[in-house]
Scaffold this motif. Sequence first.
Motif, mmCIF file in Angstrom:
data_model
loop_
_atom_site.group_PDB
_atom_site.id
_atom_site.type_symbol
_atom_site.label_atom_id
_atom_site.label_comp_id
_atom_site.label_asym_id
_atom_site.label_seq_id
_atom_site.Cartn_x
_atom_site.Cartn_y
_atom_site.Cartn_z
ATOM 1 N N ILE A 3 -13.874 -13.181 -19.452
ATOM 2 C CA ILE A 3 -12.811 -12.638 -20.301
ATOM 3 C C ILE A 3 -12.597 -13.543 -21.517
ATOM 4 C CG2 ILE A 3 -11.007 -13.705 -18.836
ATOM 5 C CD1 ILE A 3 -9.348 -11.050 -19.468
ATOM 6 N N ALA A 43 -11.757 -13.114 -24.526
ATOM 7 C CA ALA A 43 -10.577 -12.933 -25.380
ATOM 8 C C ALA A 43 -9.425 -13.807 -24.912
ATOM 9 C CB ALA A 43 -10.145 -11.466 -25.396
ATOM 10 N N GLY A 66 -15.967 -7.113 -22.967
ATOM 11 C CA GLY A 66 -16.159 -6.158 -24.058
ATOM 12 C C GLY A 66 -17.601 -6.062 -24.500
ATOM 13 N N ASP A 67 -18.479 -6.781 -23.834
ATOM 14 C CA ASP A 67 -19.872 -6.847 -24.276
ATOM 15 C C ASP A 67 -20.767 -6.140 -23.254
ATOM 16 O OD1 ASP A 67 -22.400 -7.513 -25.131
ATOM 17 O OD2 ASP A 67 -21.936 -9.613 -25.506
ATOM 18 N N ASP A 68 -20.801 -4.816 -23.370
ATOM 19 C CA ASP A 68 -21.581 -4.023 -22.422
ATOM 20 C C ASP A 68 -23.078 -4.254 -22.583
ATOM 21 O OD1 ASP A 68 -19.307 -2.947 -21.310
ATOM 22 O OD2 ASP A 68 -19.330 -1.169 -22.583
ATOM 23 N N VAL A 69 -23.472 -4.690 -23.759
ATOM 24 C CA VAL A 69 -24.881 -5.008 -23.976
ATOM 25 C C VAL A 69 -25.286 -6.177 -23.074
ATOM 26 C CG1 VAL A 69 -26.480 -5.979 -25.674
ATOM 27 C CG2 VAL A 69 -24.999 -4.055 -26.301
ATOM 28 N N ARG A 88 -25.328 -5.124 -19.357
ATOM 29 C CA ARG A 88 -26.568 -4.445 -18.982
ATOM 30 C C ARG A 88 -27.706 -5.437 -18.768
ATOM 31 N NH1 ARG A 88 -27.968 0.842 -19.432
ATOM 32 N NH2 ARG A 88 -29.990 1.288 -18.526
ATOM 33 N N HIS A 116 -13.777 -2.513 -17.828
ATOM 34 C CA HIS A 116 -13.446 -1.649 -18.961
ATOM 35 C C HIS A 116 -13.171 -0.220 -18.509
ATOM 36 C CE1 HIS A 116 -14.004 -4.853 -21.711
ATOM 37 N NE2 HIS A 116 -15.171 -5.139 -21.184
ATOM 38 N N VAL A 128 -12.835 2.568 -19.895
ATOM 39 C CA VAL A 128 -13.309 3.791 -20.557
ATOM 40 C C VAL A 128 -14.830 3.957 -20.515
ATOM 41 C CG1 VAL A 128 -11.299 3.671 -22.078
ATOM 42 C CG2 VAL A 128 -13.499 2.845 -22.903
ATOM 43 N N VAL A 129 -15.531 3.038 -19.872
ATOM 44 C CA VAL A 129 -16.997 3.169 -19.802
ATOM 45 C C VAL A 129 -17.511 3.026 -18.373
ATOM 46 C CG1 VAL A 129 -17.474 2.437 -22.180
ATOM 47 C CG2 VAL A 129 -17.257 0.707 -20.381
ATOM 48 N N ASP A 184 -18.790 -1.137 -27.209
ATOM 49 C CA ASP A 184 -19.014 0.194 -26.656
ATOM 50 C C ASP A 184 -17.726 0.851 -26.201
ATOM 51 O OD1 ASP A 184 -21.726 0.019 -27.122
ATOM 52 O OD2 ASP A 184 -22.199 -0.699 -25.114
ATOM 53 N N ARG A 209 -16.832 4.602 -27.384
ATOM 54 C CA ARG A 209 -16.443 5.701 -26.492
ATOM 55 C C ARG A 209 -15.139 6.344 -26.952
ATOM 56 N NH1 ARG A 209 -18.178 6.922 -21.408
ATOM 57 N NH2 ARG A 209 -17.271 8.834 -20.651
ATOM 58 N N VAL A 235 -30.099 -1.525 -25.716
ATOM 59 C CA VAL A 235 -30.153 -1.614 -24.254
ATOM 60 C C VAL A 235 -29.143 -0.724 -23.542
ATOM 61 C CG1 VAL A 235 -30.983 -3.992 -24.487
ATOM 62 C CG2 VAL A 235 -28.569 -3.576 -23.964
ATOM 63 N N VAL A 236 -28.374 0.051 -24.288
ATOM 64 C CA VAL A 236 -27.391 0.937 -23.644
ATOM 65 C C VAL A 236 -27.495 2.360 -24.153
ATOM 66 C CG1 VAL A 236 -25.715 -0.865 -23.055
ATOM 67 C CG2 VAL A 236 -25.611 0.224 -25.302
#
Lengths: 312, 312, 312, 312
Positions: free
Chosen positions: C141, C143, C171-174, C177, C198, C200-201, D173, D177, D200-201
């Motif tokens: 986290i 932030a 916040g870093d979905d990249v 993954r 998160h 919303v994803v 992301d 969204r 990558v996403v």
Amino acid sequence: MTSPTARFAGVVPPIVTPLNDEGGIDVASLERLVETQLEAGVHGIFALGSSGETVFLTDEQRDRALEVIIKTTAGKVPVIAGCIEPSTQRVIDRADASLRLGADALVTTAPFYAIVGPHETERHFRAVAAATDLPLLAYDIPACVNTKLSVDLLTTLVAGGVIAGVKDSSGDDVAFRQLLLSVRDNAPDAAFSALTGHEVVVDAMMLAGASGAVPGLANVDPDGYVRLHNACIAGDWDAARTEQDRLTRLFRIVGAADPATTAGATRGVGAFKTALQLLGVIDSNAVSLPLRPLDEAESGRVRVELERAGLL
Amino acid sequence: MTSPTARFAGVVPPIVTPLNDEGGIDVASLERLVETQLEAGVHGIFALGSSGETVFLTDEQRDRALEVIIKTTAGKVPVIAGCIEPSTQRVIDRADASLRLGADALVTTAPFYAIVGPHETERHFRAVAAATDLPLLAYDIPACVNTKLSVDLLTTLVAGGVIAGVKDSSGDDVAFRQLLLSVRDNAPDAAFSALTGHEVVVDAMMLAGASGAVPGLANVDPDGYVRLHNACIAGDWDAARTEQDRLTRLFRIVGAADPATTAGATRGVGAFKTALQLLGVIDSNAVSLPLRPLDEAESGRVRVELERAGLL
Amino acid sequence: MTSPTARFAGVVPPIVTPLNDEGGIDVASLERLVETQLEAGVHGIFALGSSGETVFLTDEQRDRALEVIIKTTAGKVPVIAGCIEPSTQRVIDRADASLRLGADALVTTAPFYAIVGPHETERHFRAVAAATDLPLLAYDIPACVNTKLSVDLLTTLVAGGVIAGVKDSSGDDVAFRQLLLSVRDNAPDAAFSALTGHEVVVDAMMLAGASGAVPGLANVDPDGYVRLHNACIAGDWDAARTEQDRLTRLFRIVGAADPATTAGATRGVGAFKTALQLLGVIDSNAVSLPLRPLDEAESGRVRVELERAGLL
Amino acid sequence: MTSPTARFAGVVPPIVTPLNDEGGIDVASLERLVETQLEAGVHGIFALGSSGETVFLTDEQRDRALEVIIKTTAGKVPVIAGCIEPSTQRVIDRADASLRLGADALVTTAPFYAIVGPHETERHFRAVAAATDLPLLAYDIPACVNTKLSVDLLTTLVAGGVIAGVKDSSGDDVAFRQLLLSVRDNAPDAAFSALTGHEVVVDAMMLAGASGAVPGLANVDPDGYVRLHNACIAGDWDAARTEQDRLTRLFRIVGAADPATTAGATRGVGAFKTALQLLGVIDSNAVSLPLRPLDEAESGRVRVELERAGLL
């Protein structure tokens, strides 16, 4: 305690580029602005810096502005030309143009937009310096380019004769102080001009050993900055502080624009141009898109500060 | 130009908290450290600040350290106690403990960890101040808490009697200068101590009007900072600058730890403790987990700087 | 595609800590909240996380809240206890308390306040893990703590058995993954729970291979998140997306508080608590100082979103 | 779930600009690159983006590259031209050139270098759109320009017909969204292309409702991205994920360059060019100053990843 080896010292205002309402260079206003600066006794002119809206201008506009500035200055003080582009070759192209037009020195930043690190940054300054015969100053402005030039990198570049000085707009006076000592200890014989870009700490940075200042606010009150500089050189620190305090209050003009609808670039250059218009030096407070000029209410707040400072 | 209304002025070292190798408070070392400071003529002691590893300590350890510091100081100078916790109630709990143990004033930061804005920050300072009878100083340290205390907010808090001063570790000397003038213009009668936390610009900030300094490096060389302060007060800015330059070089000890395996907190407090160990003031350079103590090679580099500075 | 080796998977809401208007733990509301979650079929409870206001609470309040949560959960699903403190020893103290009170696993962040780097961060997680018998999850986290846990560091910690999983609120979905693949390739046999924080994803991250989710919004609509999770597990991605879209719209409640007078922490947990109050699950939307509860107008905006989402 | 109103959808590679060893455009290599892309079945070409080194190129080089790309594409798919300059007028100049050369659409970022806020940013996009007849896409790339385009601003610009879409390279992301839903709810009839720039996403963002992708890695493996896209469109999410996982591993080529001597821009475009050279598509892996090409050891690491991915 200005270094005897500083080629560029004293008050070197980063002058604004007056525009007419169609967005072109207002030559007559620019000539008046330069003349006003020279009459005040400034020690150099920094053309096409951030305050000069250089990133907003086309190459043609830049050439025209630089031409007017150099002609009006007429060799009385050195003209330092900003060469501010995202990448090495484009900076070199501006360096070539600046040399051709008669500039005395160049200023460039770290690369921007592209994400770079210390190696790319060092390569950039070395390549620019190698491509030009003019002295090169490094412009440290991380808020705009996302790279803080480290004390170690700058010392290396000074020691290697790559750069002749620094214009520090980093906001990091702690690092600036360390740079002054680092150069003194590691490159005592190098030509080195240490110029602070911070309007409100010139006395303090002169005490710390700066060569001079590049204060945007000197567009508006060059006489004040020359007095401040002279007091520092004379070692009359009480007088320096008093003048600095007056100028620090005057700097509140950058708070004149409504913060709800403007950001940094608009607030700074917008206020300087509005003040110069109110002082009768330039004809219009027009700024480049996407900035907007200060409106009447905002100009009124600038006027109040000019009156308080005894300029109106 | 220290304000006559500054309750806390001069050199106020943020003292380290000596630890034994089991991680407990090393009381004998702490007593020696405080005594050394008092002998040097410091004007106050800041206990349990960032240099004091306060966020690493349990409440029991904090109470013990503060108790030792207050007892050893014996009222000769004020003791300002850091109350550094993420949120309001937890700060108030530390304020209560500090009052009970005999502190003379408190220092707290903006809230941290939780994401807050100016309204939450203002509410935090007001609630802490309302809950304690001790004077409260605001600690501006955005690198640790992610909030820069704005000139406007601080001026409001000073004018309203909420805070009695500021310890500025923001790195933003431009804003500090503006704060000095803002308080002078907007709250001329308010008690206000403006203390810089930056080791290497004390002369410059004193010229600008600071009340004093809270330099971590004063753990290592309190005599130097007292000399520097006295020169500033006497208006002997040449002497001040010379002393400051010596201290700025000494500050290079924070570069002794290998940057490949350490970061800010380890490098700063680790170097101060190592220097104090080499100077014979404290017994161990132990630091709290997850920091690590400087190793032999790193200690050797600290030793070199101490010798250069004439301390060894 | 949940890993067969994930000990913690599915929907694990980071539950809020209901407070009464005096700032104490509202036990009856907390019991109702936990029961509501269990009835919805959640797969775990994350106590004392950011949504649980853990940094605002005293140790006594934390112990009380955790005790109530564990007792009410009664072993039906695992309870993961947040141990969120700035430094190693203080986290270990919370780990000890959590073990004593019966938690099934722990979550901790990188150190905060003190400026640390990757070495200090790795040492922190290793020291906490070594000091406890409970499985440890890393909470990413940046932030809040200023450190992004790198893919390499997390992979090393998973491969070494130091951590049993990650709660990703970066916040870093990249990077998330890349972490999923990195663990699969470098530590294929390790127990590893990859939980996205998160709201919303969740569908997208489940498609990418997440083990589950720790969505603050699940306080308000646990049924929705359980349906979403079940659709993902069943490979019915159209249904998952439809449910996710509904929840993404519901998440707009975090925009209900006036942005001119509130920041992140107030807007998030303030909205969740207000929604739970409107839904009759908890009695008060009180939050800890220096946050403030949502006012009537703001609560009205939360109500509108609850109605749109079919919850009221 | 691509919007029927998305003018630009599918795989739109941001192609690199091959250079010869003298720094000029390598026309033959560029033609081969475009042909390779077209044969793979990509749905558009994004010329002169960040991967295209656009900020490093002179206007003449940009015109030449765009000319070659448009001629080679021959209308088979749309060509979107990057117009990436720090300020409004300079973007408009590039928009004019792009229109003249036959581009089908334009992409521009928020202003950069100058410090701007939401009002300046909105004015910038509106002024650029008003000055051109081509559709305009907003490029959200805060790492390069320091401005995150907010969901609200983008929704306003889409609803007002100012922009026809977004290329999202923000790394956020979660916001992407929310943007997808915000446009669907507030501007349901607007033409809107939502393109993710994150290699990558792509599967996850297509599930979430993206129109397509602009992945730099598609320079290297356009067939893979076309297969991935087709699987998404067909709703075969298992196949999509499997292909995405292969591409995510291939993306590790951006880690081939030594992190001790290179940063982001060098590592990304340097690796793509090296891979294309190894695949025989372009002749040289030369990059613009101050970047440096990958050396032999680094190229060897790229080769290993290409072999693992089945491309060599």
